[in-house]
Design an enzyme around this catalytic site. Structure first.
Site, PDB file in Angstrom:
ATOM      1  N   ASP A 172       7.277   2.796   7.788  1.00 26.22           N
ATOM      2  CA  ASP A 172       7.873   1.647   7.116  1.00 26.22           C
ATOM      3  C   ASP A 172       7.507   0.314   7.790  1.00 26.22           C
ATOM      4  O   ASP A 172       8.379  -0.478   8.119  1.00 26.22           O
ATOM      5  CB  ASP A 172       9.393   1.866   7.119  1.00 26.22           C
ATOM      6  CG  ASP A 172      10.158   0.785   6.388  1.00 26.22           C
ATOM      7  OD1 ASP A 172       9.703   0.345   5.323  1.00 26.22           O
ATOM      8  OD2 ASP A 172      11.221   0.374   6.901  1.00 26.22           O
ATOM      9  N   GLU A 422      10.741   9.656  14.513  1.00 25.43           N
ATOM     10  CA  GLU A 422      10.995  10.436  13.304  1.00 25.43           C
ATOM     11  C   GLU A 422       9.898  11.427  12.956  1.00 25.43           C
ATOM     12  O   GLU A 422       9.396  11.457  11.827  1.00 25.43           O
ATOM     13  CB  GLU A 422      11.320   9.504  12.133  1.00 25.43           C
ATOM     14  CG  GLU A 422      12.539   8.669  12.420  1.00 25.43           C
ATOM     15  CD  GLU A 422      13.170   8.029  11.193  1.00 25.43           C
ATOM     16  OE1 GLU A 422      12.636   8.180  10.088  1.00 25.43           O
ATOM     17  OE2 GLU A 422      14.224   7.377  11.366  1.00 25.43           O
ATOM     18  N   TYR A 475      21.230   6.178   8.886  1.00 29.37           N
ATOM     19  CA  TYR A 475      21.613   4.993   8.106  1.00 29.37           C
ATOM     20  C   TYR A 475      22.803   5.286   7.201  1.00 29.37           C
ATOM     21  O   TYR A 475      22.700   5.317   5.988  1.00 29.37           O
ATOM     22  CB  TYR A 475      20.400   4.502   7.307  1.00 29.37           C
ATOM     23  CG  TYR A 475      19.386   3.883   8.243  1.00 29.37           C
ATOM     24  CD1 TYR A 475      19.436   2.528   8.531  1.00 29.37           C
ATOM     25  CD2 TYR A 475      18.437   4.662   8.884  1.00 29.37           C
ATOM     26  CE1 TYR A 475      18.543   1.955   9.426  1.00 29.37           C
ATOM     27  CE2 TYR A 475      17.542   4.104   9.780  1.00 29.37           C
ATOM     28  CZ  TYR A 475      17.599   2.754  10.043  1.00 29.37           C
ATOM     29  OH  TYR A 475      16.730   2.193  10.937  1.00 29.37           O
ATOM     30  N   GLU A 511      18.764   4.075  15.937  1.00 31.36           N
ATOM     31  CA  GLU A 511      18.635   3.202  14.753  1.00 31.36           C
ATOM     32  C   GLU A 511      19.873   3.331  13.889  1.00 31.36           C
ATOM     33  O   GLU A 511      20.330   4.455  13.623  1.00 31.36           O
ATOM     34  CB  GLU A 511      17.418   3.596  13.900  1.00 31.36           C
ATOM     35  CG  GLU A 511      16.076   3.279  14.511  1.00 31.36           C
ATOM     36  CD  GLU A 511      14.905   3.576  13.557  1.00 31.36           C
ATOM     37  OE1 GLU A 511      15.121   3.662  12.340  1.00 31.36           O
ATOM     38  OE2 GLU A 511      13.775   3.717  14.065  1.00 31.36           O
TER      39      GLU A 511
HETATM   40  C1  GCB Z   1      13.724   4.533   9.942  1.00 31.08           C
HETATM   41  C2  GCB Z   1      12.436   4.256  10.627  1.00 31.08           C
HETATM   42  C3  GCB Z   1      12.085   2.780  10.615  1.00 31.08           C
HETATM   43  C4  GCB Z   1      12.416   2.185   9.266  1.00 31.08           C
HETATM   44  C5  GCB Z   1      13.891   2.335   9.003  1.00 31.08           C
HETATM   45  C6  GCB Z   1      14.292   1.772   7.638  1.00 31.08           C
HETATM   46  O1  GCB Z   1      14.342   5.544  10.122  1.00 31.08           O
HETATM   47  O2  GCB Z   1      12.385   4.754  11.931  1.00 31.08           O
HETATM   48  O3  GCB Z   1      10.729   2.646  10.911  1.00 31.08           O
HETATM   49  O4  GCB Z   1      12.032   0.848   9.150  1.00 31.08           O
HETATM   50  O5  GCB Z   1      14.227   3.682   9.034  1.00 31.08           O
HETATM   51  O6  GCB Z   1      14.757   0.649   7.567  1.00 31.08           O
HETATM   52  O7  GCB Z   1      14.087   2.467   6.645  1.00 31.08           O
END
Ligand code: GCB
Length: 628
Positions: A172, A422, A475, A511
């Site tokens: 990403d 990841e 997330y 994250e």
């Molecule tokens: C993740 C990735 C990161 C992305 C993020 C996202 O898990 O490690 O590279 O930018 O999510 O915002 O989707």
């Protein structure tokens, strides 16, 4: 590979500036090699355009260079002074070219390097015209396939004009390419210091320090078997006072004892963080002639870890930081000192003590800056979203770690290696693959723990058992249960507990976050608004405070420090907007909340005080508190 530095025996010359640039025909990427474009000025083969170095080339022009796939060419001229012809060796060094680079000097092939974000160099002594003009030509290929690190796919798809080549990847962030970091020419004496490896120790009471060094030389004048060469090592403090000195043994190794040492401490863990000494390494011939001098900064600190904690100088560390990107408007991933200094000012303003170099090695200049400012670094190799494990990929993944550790092992700021972001760790071969990657990393450096940022659920993960510290990315309220602020705290706690129970290792949330469009305000909180990001953070803070009490939860990293560019997608508005700062490095509302938390943690855990402007005056809180 040492960073190029001037000394009384070395000269350094920058080749940064405006180079000439040509893009190849996408359907004919090897044409330039077949037609030997490197044999003459590029402008004689194709019309050239000006291209800044260092910078990504993608966002410089106004046409579709942004999405170019395959090879591009750079060249420029430079003068080699006559003085360099005598008793010197000359080296050409690139801080990084993404992804693959081929370099020629005066039409002669000099070096090929694969994997971006890492330096490479070659000797050019015999290829230069001294007291005359020289030409350097670089071909750079940005194509990512299943055996590159990171992986990607190239496909041929029909378009309105016939067929076209398309690059895709799962990670990403935008696959910026070009000569990303500085290009240097530097000289060394004929026999010179090629490697310096530093490790440090502290006595239990942190009063006595030890700097252990090991030097390798390279030289045609003296042969390797001539063990009469020796090194004089002198250590100076910040004021320039000599605090220790010594002479190496025959293997060019030795150690220096430092009384009343100033240990290297992270930002806010000590009133004087980032204390650095200067080590002066002098290589002498057996007749005492001075052959070469190299100076580097050294921080004296120890690291230790267990199944519950991570300690620096015997004190437990709680990481409060960020995942970041090297990314900016116009210059993409090109080194930019103004941006780097701004970013460190923001890191300190917000009270962070750490960041992860997600998802590739960052510039050497930024590593030096982190040393100076006491910012701890989780140093990540360029493996992101690894899948379809195969031998060739493994070889390159290992090579990327080898090069990274080689480059960064002397930095006190580097406190952990991250061997992947990841990776698809539920895949069949993930366990043997990561066992080999972790074993290699440990064999190269036993002084730092290993982690990887994992998103595979713990129930399916096959890599965690090879790590020292578990980092997980999740997330909640964004990719899962979108918008549900009431489904964050419990889930974060449950997942962290599960990782810890499963592997019995310290756990970091590497994250978490929410995309946020600056200036979008919606109350009650709604996805993409500043209110939502702030609320998502607050719900995580609550989870982290529950977890901290358990004794093995050692850090929180927001995703992301700043907004950054990605490939085009309907989930991204001009890029990933999970930044706490905008791409122009201005704070969103969440930055002010995060700042209060990071400084509150620093006060609670590290005894540091609040900055005066942390709380805005609202009312006489003393009186308010008295009355409640
Ligand atoms: C993740 C990735 C990161 C992305 C993020 C996202 O898990 O490690 O590279 O930018 O999510 O915002 O989707």
């Amino acid at each position: 590979m040492l960073y190029p530095r001037e000394s009384e025996t070395r000269e350094v010359r920058s080749l940064d500036g405006i180079w000439n640039f040509v893009r190849s025909d996408q359907t004919n990427p090897t044409q330039g090699v077949r037609e030997e474009w490197y044999g003459k000025d590029l402008s004689r083969s194709r019309p050239t355009i000006p291209m800044p170095v260092p910078a990504s080339y993608n966002d410089i022009t106004t046409d579709n260079l942004r999405d170019h796939v395959g090879t591009v060419w750079y060249d420029r001229k430079f003068f080699a002074p006559r003085s360099w012809a005598v008793d010197q060796r000359v080296w050409l060094r690139f801080g990084s070219v993404h992804y693959e680079a081929y370099v020629w000097v005066n039409g002669q092939k000099v070096v090929k390097h694969e994997i971006g974000h890492l330096p490479f160099e070659a000797e050019v002594t015999h290829l230069l015209n001294y007291g005359a003009e020289n030409r350097i030509t670089v071909m750079c290929d940005n194509a990512l396939i299943q055996t590159t690190v990171p992986q990607g796919r190239i496909t041929e798809l029909p378009n309105d004009d016939g067929m076209t080549i398309v690059q895709s990847y799962t990670f990403d962030f935008f696959n910026y390419a070009g000569i990303h970091r500085s290009v240097h020419l530097y000289t060394t004496p004929k026999t010179f210091i090629e490697e310096v490896v530093i490790t440090t120790n502290l006595s239990k009471d942190n009063v006595g320090g030890e700097v252990i060094y090991s030097v390798k030389f390279n030289g045609s004048a003296v042969n390797e078997a001539d063990n009469s060469l020796y090194v004089r090592a002198q250590l100076y403090d910040r004021e320039g006072k000599l605090v220790a000195n010594g002479t190496s043994d025959e293997e060019l190794c030795g150690s220096l004892q430092v009384d009343n040492v100033n240990p290297w401490w992270p930002y806010l863990m000590h009133p004087e963080p980032g204390y650095l000494y200067q080590l002066e390494v002098k290589l002498h011939a057996s007749n005492d002639d001075l052959l070469d001098v190299y100076r580097l900064k050294v921080g004296v600190r120890t690291l230790s870890w267990s199944n519950a904690t991570f300690q620096i100088n015997g004190r437990p560390v709680y990481f409060r930081g960020f995942g970041r990107h090297e990314d900016a408007d116009v210059r993409g991933k090109g080194l930019d000192n103004a941006l780097m200094v701004r970013d460190f000012n923001l890191l300190k303003w917000i009270g962070a003590n750490a960041y992860r170099t997600s998802h590739y090695p960052y510039s050497e200049e930024s590593m030096q800056f982190a040393d100076e400012h006491g910012i701890m670094i989780v140093d990540e190799c360029p493996s992101v979203d690894a899948e379809n494990y195969n031998q060739e990929l493994l070889g390159k993944h290992k090579s990327s770690l080898e090069q990274l550790i080689h480059r960064d092992r002397n930095h006190p700021s580097v406190v952990m290696w991250s061997i992947a972001n990841e990776p698809r760790t539920r895949e069949m071969n993930a366990d043997s693959y990561f066992q080999l990657v972790a074993n290699l990393t440990r064999s190269l450096d036993k002084t730092r723990p290993i982690t990887a940022a994992i998103a595979t659920p713990w129930t399916d993960d096959k890599a965690g058992r090879f790590l020292d510290i578990i980092s997980f990315n999740r997330y909640n309220a964004w990719y899962s249960n979108t918008g549900r602020l009431d489904m964050v705290t419990k889930k974060v706690v449950e997942e962290a507990v599960a990782w810890n129970k499963h592997y019995n290792k310290p756990v970091i949330m590497a994250e978490y976050g929410a995309d946020t469009l600056e200036g979008l305000h919606l109350q009650p909180a709604y996805v993409w608004s500043e209110e939502f990001q702030t609320e998502v953070f607050a719900r995580h803070f609550k989870a982290f405070d529950i977890l901290r009490k358990k004794g093995w939860f050692i850090g929180e990293f927001v995703w992301n420090f700043a907004d950054f560019k990605t490939a085009q997608s309907y989930t991204r508005v001009g890029g990933n907007k999970k930044g706490v700062f905008t791409r122009a490095r201005q704070p969103k509302a969440s930055a002010h909340l995060l700042r209060k938390r990071y400084f509150a943690l620093a006060r609670e855990l590290d005894d540091s005080s609040f900055p005066e402007d942390l709380f805005t005056y609202i009312a006489d809180m003393g009186k308010v508190e008295e009355n409640t």
